[in-house]
Scaffold this active site. Structure first.
Site, PDB file in Angstrom:
ATOM      1  N   VAL A 196       0.850  -1.171   0.000  1.00  0.00           N
ATOM      2  CA  VAL A 196       0.000   0.000   0.000  1.00  0.00           C
ATOM      3  C   VAL A 196       0.898   1.236   0.000  1.00  0.00           C
ATOM      4  O   VAL A 196       1.787   1.361   0.838  1.00  0.00           O
ATOM      5  CB  VAL A 196      -0.874  -0.007   1.278  1.00  0.00           C
ATOM      6  CG1 VAL A 196      -1.721   1.236   1.366  1.00  0.00           C
ATOM      7  CG2 VAL A 196      -1.735  -1.264   1.320  1.00  0.00           C
ATOM      8  N   CYS A 197       0.666   2.158  -0.919  1.00  0.00           N
ATOM      9  CA  CYS A 197       1.497   3.367  -0.989  1.00  0.00           C
ATOM     10  C   CYS A 197       1.284   4.217   0.257  1.00  0.00           C
ATOM     11  O   CYS A 197       0.149   4.621   0.564  1.00  0.00           O
ATOM     12  CB  CYS A 197       1.137   4.186  -2.217  1.00  0.00           C
ATOM     13  SG  CYS A 197       1.910   5.814  -2.189  1.00  0.00           S
ATOM     14  N   VAL A 198       2.350   4.539   0.940  1.00  0.00           N
ATOM     15  CA  VAL A 198       2.252   5.259   2.210  1.00  0.00           C
ATOM     16  C   VAL A 198       1.659   6.666   2.052  1.00  0.00           C
ATOM     17  O   VAL A 198       0.807   7.080   2.852  1.00  0.00           O
ATOM     18  CB  VAL A 198       3.614   5.313   2.945  1.00  0.00           C
ATOM     19  CG1 VAL A 198       4.684   6.005   2.114  1.00  0.00           C
ATOM     20  CG2 VAL A 198       3.491   5.995   4.300  1.00  0.00           C
TER      21      VAL A 198
ATOM     22  N   ALA B   4      -1.972   6.420   1.278  1.00  0.00           N
ATOM     23  CA  ALA B   4      -2.671   5.848   2.433  1.00  0.00           C
ATOM     24  C   ALA B   4      -2.879   6.888   3.533  1.00  0.00           C
ATOM     25  O   ALA B   4      -3.960   6.971   4.123  1.00  0.00           O
ATOM     26  CB  ALA B   4      -1.906   4.654   2.966  1.00  0.00           C
TER      27      ALA B   4
END
Lengths: 119, 135, 99, 99, 135, 119
Positions: free
Chosen positions: A77-79, A82
């Site tokens: 998941v792209c930080v 997110a």
């Protein structure tokens, strides 16, 4: 062959994540490898452990978690995406990890094909 | 650099591999976030020493329009970032001629120098890529 | 009736449908990416120009400015700010958002 | 190259752009709401029909069935299932999703 | 009924007020959730004794196509619900003639009986509403 | 005049919620009342207290909470849409409440105008 997958939309609202899931399952059934599934844009919403879909509906988040468990698939998941959307370690579903955008670029380099599923 | 690249030690993991990456921008700015988040991927890709190009097709050409002033909608104006791409050695910016024309725009309206491509040139360039990421 | 269009006329066909189903005397407000439809010398402008005879066309100025198209606006399109948007909703009996 | 189109040809203009920039010899796969472009007697069908001479057009059968348009398909459009989708990606050097 | 209606005692809160509500369906089913969640609003509206009508315009007409079989995409087929609307006293289903024709469809292809309207009829009907909710 | 508002899209991804916010502020400034803001579809994602947007960006969720506090605006999140997307009491931001779809229909009845903001 090694596939990288990018998913740009959240669960239920768009079919993108359903199609990506069926694609990944079919690829595994044919003996291909999945290098990584990268969740970007609203795609990060696939990673919340708090969804409670109706009983007679598919559970999209659990489906991803189970796939990760059974096939050792890397769900990233792209930080940055997110944080913007309220997906943090505290509500992250099993099998997902939060990391940087470089993981997407690296998947483009390492995988034989990168396929984008979005809206 | 390891934070922005997702903990990846770029040189170790990708040493020697240079692939052709094309980022295809087809959405207008501000109405949706795709253009802005797309640009974030482009900036990160610069750390990986790949052969990066950007294509602006359909409403993507609106991302490059000069004179954006976003105070009234309380959103950050990210168009100056396209001018900063050169500093990241990202210099291949291609604009689809037909998209520009259909919108009544010319290169004069754009915030950065670009190469304007015909249908055939854009199609050839796209087909020659290893990785195409679209927003 | 106030019709609200928030999409670029190139990305979707929402504006086309709106123009087809807007009655004479109604108003169309272009917001968000919809404001591109109010710029001249583009393909979508023809439909808007033709409609100007029978409907009022407005564009939301903060969205026009954000997109840098202030100087490209079609003659006859009226600019409103968020307060003007509120007035338009209040003045018309109902609204339809073309999503 | 494999082009993937997932939108209805009425809602967006993605298919138009894809057809314009797809080289002869490339393949187009219609998925999700994109499968409506493969139904006959509709306005979008003309573009797909014309393209069939120079590109291969596929439609994802689970999406076709979900939408109840099995009996409305254009001649010349080939149906594939998810496994066929995987094969198409593997067979082509790269993919472009027209989002 | 108070759970589905959000805790509202329908008769107390809205007694006597009957407004014309139109739900405008313009999206195809399954590609996005708008059609399904739109239908959920329609069903709830039945509890409020309002003058409810549904318009199917543009890709919304695809919601009504016969023979949907969704097993392959692992999503619930909700098209039979349109046939159940009658049981909720929701009987005004209007389809835009031009949208139907552009898609190569006729009333024969639809799962429920509908009234097919010309541009002018649809425009008049829409303009005559008190509340228009679009999906 | 009394306005009802419906928002169909999540924060940051689509401008719908920004436009709705500016509309509500302008309506209040003109002395109008806001009967209710109803969050449906992905709009429910406006109600998570977990978002952490970049420092130099607007905070969309906090902006709604603050508006509710200062002007007593009723921010209602559709329960069915929220369950599907992982918005529960445990991650609900201040000023929002979760309720049924009837609240939207009621807003259509009670308000003088209902305006829909979406994608």
């Amino acid at each position: 062959m090694k596939f990288g997958i990018m998913i740009s939309e959240g669960p239920y609202t768009h079919q993108a994540t359903d199609t990506a899931y069926q694609f990944v399952k079919a690829a595994l059934a044919k003996g291909h490898q999945i290098h990584r599934v990268f969740f970007y844009h609203d795609g990060v919403n696939n990673a919340t452990r708090l969804t409670e879909p109706p009983q007679d509906d598919r559970n999209i988040v659990n489906r991803w978690s189970k796939l990760a468990e059974e096939h050792g698939i890397d769900l990233v998941v792209c930080v940055a995406a997110a944080l913007r959307r309220g997906i943090l370690e505290e509500n992250l579903a099993k099998g997902f990890r939060i990391s940087g955008l470089g993981q997407l670029v690296e998947s483009g380099i390492q995988a034989d094909r990168l396929v984008v599923f979005g809206d | 650099m390891t934070e922005s690249t997702g903990g990846i030690e770029v040189e170790e993991e990708t040493a020697g591999r240079v692939k052709k990456f094309m980022f295809v921008n087809r959405k207008a700015p501000y109405g949706t976030i795709y253009a802005l988040e797309g640009l974030e991927v482009v900036l990160i890709s610069a750390a990986f020493d790949q052969d990066v190009s950007l294509a602006f097709v359909d409403d993507g050409v609106y991302e490059l329009v000069k004179g954006q002033a976003t105070k009234g909608i309380d959103v950050k104006n990210f168009s100056p970032t396209y001018r900063a791409l050169e500093g990241y050695d990202i210099e291949k910016l291609y604009v689809d001629a037909e998209s520009l024309k259909a919108r009544g725009l010319t290169e004069e309206n754009l915030i950065v120098p670009v190469e304007v491509l015909s249908n055939e040139e854009m199609a050839d360039l796209m087909a020659a890529q290893d990785v195409v990421i679209s927003f | 009736m106030l019709h609200i269009v928030n999409k670029s006329p190139y990305q979707t066909r929402n504006l086309e449908s709106c123009l087809r189903l807007a009655k004479a005397g109604s108003a169309i407000l272009l917001i968000e990416d919809g404001v591109y439809a109010a710029t001249r010398d583009n393909i979508a402008a023809a439909g808007v120009k033709a409609a100007l005879g029978s409907v009022s066309v407005y564009a939301l100025s903060p969205d026009v400015e954000a997109r840098g198209v202030n100087n490209l606006l079609l003659d006859g399109v009226k600019l409103v700010d968020y307060g003007g948007f509120v007035d338009l909703v209040a003045e018309h009996a109902n609204t339809q958002s073309w999503l």
